[in-house]
Design an enzyme around this catalytic site. Structure first.
Site, short mmCIF file in Angstrom:
data_model
loop_
_atom_site.label_atom_id
_atom_site.label_comp_id
_atom_site.label_asym_id
_atom_site.label_seq_id
_atom_site.Cartn_x
_atom_site.Cartn_y
_atom_site.Cartn_z
N ASP A 67 -11.52 -4.07 6.00
CA ASP A 67 -12.39 -3.07 5.37
C ASP A 67 -13.85 -3.49 5.49
O ASP A 67 -14.17 -4.61 5.87
CB ASP A 67 -12.01 -2.88 3.89
N ASP A 136 -4.32 -4.36 -10.07
CA ASP A 136 -3.73 -3.02 -10.21
C ASP A 136 -2.82 -2.67 -9.04
O ASP A 136 -2.37 -1.53 -8.91
CB ASP A 136 -4.81 -1.95 -10.35
N HIS A 138 -3.66 -2.82 -5.74
CA HIS A 138 -4.30 -2.26 -4.56
C HIS A 138 -4.30 -3.27 -3.41
O HIS A 138 -4.31 -4.49 -3.64
CB HIS A 138 -5.72 -1.77 -4.86
N GLU A 143 -6.85 2.09 -3.61
CA GLU A 143 -6.67 2.00 -5.05
C GLU A 143 -5.39 2.76 -5.46
O GLU A 143 -4.82 3.51 -4.67
CB GLU A 143 -7.89 2.61 -5.75
#
Length: 261
Positions: A67, A136, A138, A143
């Site tokens: 990314d 979480d 991700h 996300e």
């Protein structure tokens, strides 16, 4: 999905670095997908040590980025391209000509996303993709509730993510970009081998949801259950919520030495 429980982050780094080294011995021009952050640093340190000792040759190895920030110049010290140059390429002695990543400064970001997906395909696909995981669940910047079929695309950072990343920008959240380009989950799943490294008790719930929970967009990493060759390497604190932890320890302890991960 194979789960490998290790004593600490260093041991996890050694196991993954050896898997990368074995891959490069079989396929010297392999394309390695790499991630940023503090979690994968033991992997890069262990692999660099192998290069220095002559245990593996990375002269033809290729590196692919997971990314990148949108709008941050490529030479900015906190662009992920710069971070990977410092933490991966330079320690391994790999030149930028062997590196590929998305163009976060492109005038047409959507086109840049499509171009990166195509570049990975044209390069023959990623042979081994190293991943971290958020608390979480991700992976990359996918996300919770990201499409499990998503391709490389632009994503808007949450306010909490920008707050967390402000430490890399002298504590000034205004310097943290609002958007990133990330490989989508569908893109990530096309790599031949996925290796997720998680350390620390803070990742325990996410690891349990990834490995033992249902496949669900609310935990993007759970998509690894769909992959034919996915390995999750965790230290004891990160494994603390796994119901099948003893089974995972038993199967890895009795695995043939030649098989690797």
């Amino acid at each position: 999905m194979e789960v490998v429980i290790v004593p600490d982050a260093k041991a996890g780094g050694e196991i993954i670095a050896e898997a990368m080294a074995q891959l490069l011995r079989r396929k010297p021009a392999a394309l390695l997908g790499v991630a940023t952050g503090s979690t994968p640093l033991p992997v890069y340190e262990a692999l660099a040590a192998k290069v220095r000792s002559g245990a593996v040759d990375v002269g033809r190895a290729r590196i692919a980025q997971l990314d990148e920030y949108v709008g941050l110049p490529a030479d900015h010290p906190e662009s992920y391209r710069s971070v990977l140059r410092r933490e991966v390429l330079e320690p391994l002695g790999i030149g930028m000509e062997q590196f590929t990543g998305p163009d976060g400064t492109a005038a047409d970001v959507l086109e840049a996303c499509e171009a990166y997906d195509k570049a990975l395909s044209d390069a023959g696909g990623v042979d081994l993709q190293l991943l971290g995981i958020g608390t979480d669940g991700h992976i990359g910047f996918n996300e919770p509730c990201s499409s499990l079929a998503s391709r490389t695309r632009i994503k808007t950072l949450t306010e909490q993510t920008r707050i967390d990343n402000a430490r890399f920008f002298a504590g000034d959240i205004e310097q943290v970009p609002h958007h990133v380009i990330t490989q989508g989950i569908g893109t990530i799943l096309e790599a031949r081998h996925l290796v997720l490294l998680a350390t620390g008790e803070g990742k325990a719930d996410a690891v349990a949801a990834t490995v033992e929970g249902p496949i669900a967009a609310v935990c993007p990493a759970s998509a690894l259950q769909l992959h034919p060759h996915a390995t999750v390497v965790v230290d004891e604190p990160a494994a603390s919520k796994l119901k099948l932890a003893d089974y995972f320890r038993h199967t890895y302890a009795n695995k043939p030495d030649w098989q690797g991960i």
